[in-house]
Design an enzyme around this catalytic site. Structure first.
Site, PDB file in Angstrom:
ATOM      1  N   LYS A   1       0.902  -1.146  -0.036  1.00  0.00           N
ATOM      2  CA  LYS A   1       0.206   0.030   0.068  1.00  0.00           C
ATOM      3  C   LYS A   1       0.790   1.062   0.014  1.00  0.00           C
ATOM      4  O   LYS A   1       0.687   2.096  -0.823  1.00  0.00           O
ATOM      5  CB  LYS A   1      -0.970   0.024   1.048  1.00  0.00           C
ATOM      6  CG  LYS A   1      -1.676   1.314   1.514  1.00  0.00           C
ATOM      7  CD  LYS A   1      -2.274   1.230   2.781  1.00  0.00           C
ATOM      8  CE  LYS A   1      -2.670   2.594   3.516  1.00  0.00           C
ATOM      9  NZ  LYS A   1      -3.698   3.182   2.499  1.00  0.00           N
TER      10      LYS A   1
ATOM     11  N   CYS B   1      -6.908  -0.345   2.467  1.00  0.00           N
ATOM     12  CA  CYS B   1      -7.030  -1.445   3.753  1.00  0.00           C
ATOM     13  C   CYS B   1      -8.121  -1.103   4.823  1.00  0.00           C
ATOM     14  O   CYS B   1      -8.064   0.042   5.300  1.00  0.00           O
ATOM     15  CB  CYS B   1      -5.654  -1.761   4.305  1.00  0.00           C
ATOM     16  SG  CYS B   1      -4.463  -2.028   2.954  1.00  0.00           S
TER      17      CYS B   1
ATOM     18  N   GLU C   1     -23.707  -6.650   0.738  1.00  0.00           N
ATOM     19  CA  GLU C   1     -22.517  -7.338   0.798  1.00  0.00           C
ATOM     20  C   GLU C   1     -22.901  -8.886   1.256  1.00  0.00           C
ATOM     21  O   GLU C   1     -22.161  -9.723   0.636  1.00  0.00           O
ATOM     22  CB  GLU C   1     -21.343  -6.846   1.855  1.00  0.00           C
ATOM     23  CG  GLU C   1     -20.187  -7.187   1.799  1.00  0.00           C
ATOM     24  CD  GLU C   1     -19.087  -6.335   2.506  1.00  0.00           C
ATOM     25  OE1 GLU C   1     -18.576  -6.961   3.492  1.00  0.00           O
ATOM     26  OE2 GLU C   1     -18.941  -5.424   2.184  1.00  0.00           O
TER      27      GLU C   1
ATOM     28  N   GLU D   1     -23.482   4.783  -4.271  1.00  0.00           N
ATOM     29  CA  GLU D   1     -22.267   4.913  -5.074  1.00  0.00           C
ATOM     30  C   GLU D   1     -22.527   4.387  -6.559  1.00  0.00           C
ATOM     31  O   GLU D   1     -22.640   3.091  -6.812  1.00  0.00           O
ATOM     32  CB  GLU D   1     -21.203   4.072  -4.638  1.00  0.00           C
ATOM     33  CG  GLU D   1     -20.217   4.942  -3.653  1.00  0.00           C
ATOM     34  CD  GLU D   1     -18.991   3.936  -3.114  1.00  0.00           C
ATOM     35  OE1 GLU D   1     -18.075   4.290  -3.042  1.00  0.00           O
ATOM     36  OE2 GLU D   1     -19.356   2.890  -2.772  1.00  0.00           O
TER      37      GLU D   1
ATOM     38  N   HIS E   1     -13.217   7.733  -5.740  1.00  0.00           N
ATOM     39  CA  HIS E   1     -12.316   6.875  -5.647  1.00  0.00           C
ATOM     40  C   HIS E   1     -11.015   7.081  -6.596  1.00  0.00           C
ATOM     41  O   HIS E   1      -9.988   6.389  -6.795  1.00  0.00           O
ATOM     42  CB  HIS E   1     -12.916   5.522  -5.927  1.00  0.00           C
ATOM     43  CG  HIS E   1     -13.502   5.117  -4.646  1.00  0.00           C
ATOM     44  ND1 HIS E   1     -14.913   5.333  -4.792  1.00  0.00           N
ATOM     45  CD2 HIS E   1     -13.469   4.547  -3.458  1.00  0.00           C
ATOM     46  CE1 HIS E   1     -15.601   4.987  -3.536  1.00  0.00           C
ATOM     47  NE2 HIS E   1     -14.424   4.412  -2.710  1.00  0.00           N
TER      48      HIS E   1
END
Length: 758
Positions: A18, A517, A606, A667, A696
């Site tokens: 990252k 993350c 989800e 979104e 994003h």
């Protein structure tokens, strides 16, 4: 028995990938330096897996951003808008992942969606009528060779052709069937290359097989693999499934010429039943997913050994496997130096799951295993009574009645009352909640957590940031404001820290997408609110302005879905416990003068079961009610908002409407606002903000671009139902891009109002 995993975390034990990637984005390191970091991480993973005794070690499970995106580039499924930028291969790849705005051009990123029932996001491959699908990259072969150079013959891992075509987005008239010949030829070439390199096994991931499949789907899958498997040339092919069972196509899978079949025994409710009823081919290897790849609790050896013994009795050639890739759990419990052993002894992250696989292998191969130290220690652990029971919470859940899930007056009456209460302009502008978390914010929060600064100094700093944020929003001209959420490290962990029954890790990072993350908290016991969580910050922000400031909360379903849940009680019971705690906060905010309260359910979709027959009974019936429980006690004048992240909402849009919120933001910008057609077709009742630009991506949307999005929305949504906002929180963005993007948003909205006499 041998052991295997499907994949391994790739971000680094301390998120090294990252940080290196973000430095590369900022031009602080070179491509070569980024590649060196990546190679070091791969070598560390390879060494750890080899030293653990793992028999089947994967390669090509590494990615700089996403495995589906890697597969798209492998197969030349790269839209011309990225190729035409003239960037290096790596920068072209990142342009597709993140968008690009610079001297070479201005392009948006590919669409992004949730990966099945996880919090991981994948990039959606985009196929148009001119796409020439062919083998065009060497990454899997290079990583296989890299592992060989380190003395390990790995099992290369690639997304299978069926799942790739199923998840792709088709721009034009062609469908997946039109690419049958090209994609089978490409996979036959892949097999040929691995044969030349000396590979023994190739793992093809086909998670789409655990979803509902029509007869046409099964026939298409069968046709793909009939052709591909005719060209194995001695390479063993392992079909790997996960996240559920393959009830629709089990017989067809078994009849095809696969050498190994990976089945999920954790989430696959019918996997064992399928084998009991239909048997398993004696000429194939069963890769049995018995170690949970998605949760952090230790494996119950007694249950696992019983299952494996049952498979042994059937003379099935079995490999002990994880249920899915270990990408979805943190690296190692060894990083948790602050957490008490009282908790840690129950935990198993990726590294510890390698140990579990080896211990299960040892136990199953030992005739008198009951006396093995590994087995007896595990039995002892699972026989212990854990702390965390709260009788009062359990009684509150048991006492819930229908009125607790029903808000009055009904939506249409509330909507009229709220229009009069707030007198907002048409197309009201707002943001989703968070503002950029700059280094000074992160440093101050860390210093306070380490007790390096006093609570007084901490509050003084946070209030100064809130005041700056309110002033900025007023200067920009937004209609409904937020306090910025500077006090929050994470939209779930922050709330968990204010709830009894949660415990928190130190370095249990899990990849959500790209370089993003998250560190999910752990549901340890019964949940209750320990103290007010947001009232202090929200009321301070509201005291600074005459405009309404939203109270910002995370909803119960998202808190649960973005935590590592308990396995000893139902998800429904956990959700209701959390809902009761958040309900207390909602009522406190309302009593303190906060008139608009946003309760984010970013992760509602989800955990929706992958099979439609399970949607209501196993999930929606309690998930929707949990949200309604949170807000059912507020006044008609109090406006309830919610927000939902990247997912496919079309098939549950009526359930979303039944959440009975007053305003919902989505979104939807990366999917070209295709959700709008569904909202119109279903006569969506709730006021809505689909998101006019993608946060994003680092690019700044132009005024004309935002106006185009608003006009598209107005063609599907009534002007008195539409809100104008970014598509998600601004936490990960920089100040400069955020301010300019919001200025463009407000300017575009004002011009639309003027042009339409609104």
């Amino acid at each position: 028995m041998k052991t295997s995993i499907i994949g391994y975390p790739r971000i680094g034990k301390l998120r090294e990938l990252k940080f290196a990637s973000e430095k590369y984005f900022r031009n602080e390191i070179t491509q070569s330096e980024l590649f060196d970091t990546a190679k070091k991480l791969r070598t560390e993973n390879l060494t750890e897996q080899k030293n653990s005794g793992l028999d089947f070690i994967p390669s090509n499970d590494f990615s700089f951003y996403d495995g589906m995106l890697d597969t798209a580039f492998l197969l030349n499924v790269v839209p011309d808008r990225y190729k035409n930028l003239g960037l290096s291969p790596l920068d072209e790849y990142f342009a597709a992942a993140r968008g690009y705005q610079g001297e070479k051009g201005d392009v948006k990123a590919l669409a992004m969606k949730k990966w099945f029932n996880t919090n991981y996001h994948y990039m959606v491959p985009e196929i148009d009528d001119n796409t020439v699908l062919k083998l065009s990259d060497n990454k899997p072969f290079e990583l296989f060779t890299e592992a060989l150079d380190n003395g390990v013959k790995t099992t290369p891992v690639i997304i299978g052709p069926y799942t790739f075509l199923e998840l792709a987005r088709y721009i034009g008239t062609k469908t997946k069937e039109n690419f049958f010949g090209n994609i089978t030829d490409a996979y036959i070439q892949i097999i040929g290359k691995f044969v030349t390199l000396g590979a023994e096994w190739l793992q093809l991931d086909e998670p789409c097989l655990v979803k509902d499949m029509s007869r046409e789907d099964i026939e298409f899958f069968n046709s793909l693999y009939t052709k591909i498997l005719e060209n194995k040339n001695g390479l063993k092919i392992r079909l790997q499934t996960y996240f559920g069972d393959v009830r629709d196509c089990y017989k067809e899978i078994c009849a095809l010429d696969f050498d190994g079949i990976g089945l999920d025994f954790i989430e696959g409710k019918k996997t064992h039943e399928l084998i009991e009823k239909n048997g398993f081919p004696c000429d194939k290897v069963l890769f049995a997913g018995v170690v949970n790849g998605k949760n952090i609790w230790k494996n119950n050896y007694a249950k696992t050994i019983a299952l494996l013994k049952n498979l042994q009795e059937k003379s099935i050639n079995t490999v002990i496997n994880t249920s899915c890739s270990l990408l979805h759990v943190p690296y190692t419990v060894k990083n948790e130096v602050k957490l008490s052993d009282t908790y840690k002894k129950y935990f198993s992250y990726a590294s510890e799951k390698l140990v579990e696989l080896n211990e299960i292998k040892k136990i199953i191969e030992t005739e008198d295993y009951c006396n093995l130290p590994e087995y007896t220690a595990n039995i002892r652990l699972f026989s212990e009574e854990r702390s965390g029971c709260n009788t009062n919470v359990k009684e509150k859940v048991n006492a819930l009645s229908e009125k607790d899930f029903t808000r009055l007056p009904v939506f249409l009456e509330r909507e009229k009352i709220q229009k009069e209460e707030f007198k907002l302009p048409l197309l009201p502008t707002t943001t989703i909640g968070s503002f950029p978390q700059t280094s000074d914010v992160r440093q101050t929060r860390a210093s306070y957590k380490k007790a390096n600064i006093s609570e007084t100094d901490y509050e003084k700093f946070m209030k100064s940031k809130i005041a700056e944020c309110i002033e900025l929003q007023e200067n920009i001209g937004l209609d409904v404001l937020v306090h910025g959420e500077f006090e929050r490290n994470d939209m779930v962990e922050y709330f968990g820290e204010c709830l009894d029954g949660y415990i928190f890790t130190e370095k249990a990072w899990v990849q959500s997408y790209g370089t993003r993350c998250v560190k999910p908290p752990v549901v340890w016991g019964d949940i209750s609110r320990a103290k007010p969580m947001t009232v202090k910050w929200s009321t301070y922000a509201q005291s600074l302005t005459e405009k309404p400031v939203k109270g910002m909360l995370t909803g119960p379903v998202t808190i649960l879905n973005w935590s590592f849940p308990r396995e000893d009680i139902s998800l429904k019971e956990s959700a209701y416990q959390i809902a009761l705690a958040i309900r207390e906060e909602v009522l406190d905010l309302e009593a303190s003068g906060i008139k608009i309260i946003q309760i984010d359910e970013a992760a509602l979709r989800e955990k929706l079961p992958l099979r439609k027959c399970d949607w209501n009974d196993e999930y929606l019936d309690w998930a929707i009610r949990a949200f309604r429980l949170v807000h059912s006690g507020v006044k008609a004048e109090t406006q309830i908002h919610t927000h939902m992240c990247y997912s496919e909402f079309a098939d549950i849009i009526e359930d979303i409407d039944n959440m009975d919120a007053d305003v919902i933001t989505f979104e939807a910008s990366r999917s070209d606002l295709t959700l709008l057609d569904v909202l119109k077709a279903k006569k969506f009742r709730t006021e809505v903000g689909p998101g006019v630009y993608d946060i994003h991506s680092p690019r700044i949307p132009t005024v004309e671009e935002i106006k185009s999005a608003i006009n598209k929305m107005l063609s599907k949504v009534s002007y008195n139902k539409l809100w104008i906002n970014p598509d998600c929180g601004l936490k990960t963005r920089g100040n400069e891009e955020t301010v300019q993007s919001l200025k463009n948003l407000v300017k575009a909205t004002k011009e639309i109002r003027e042009e339409n006499n609104l």
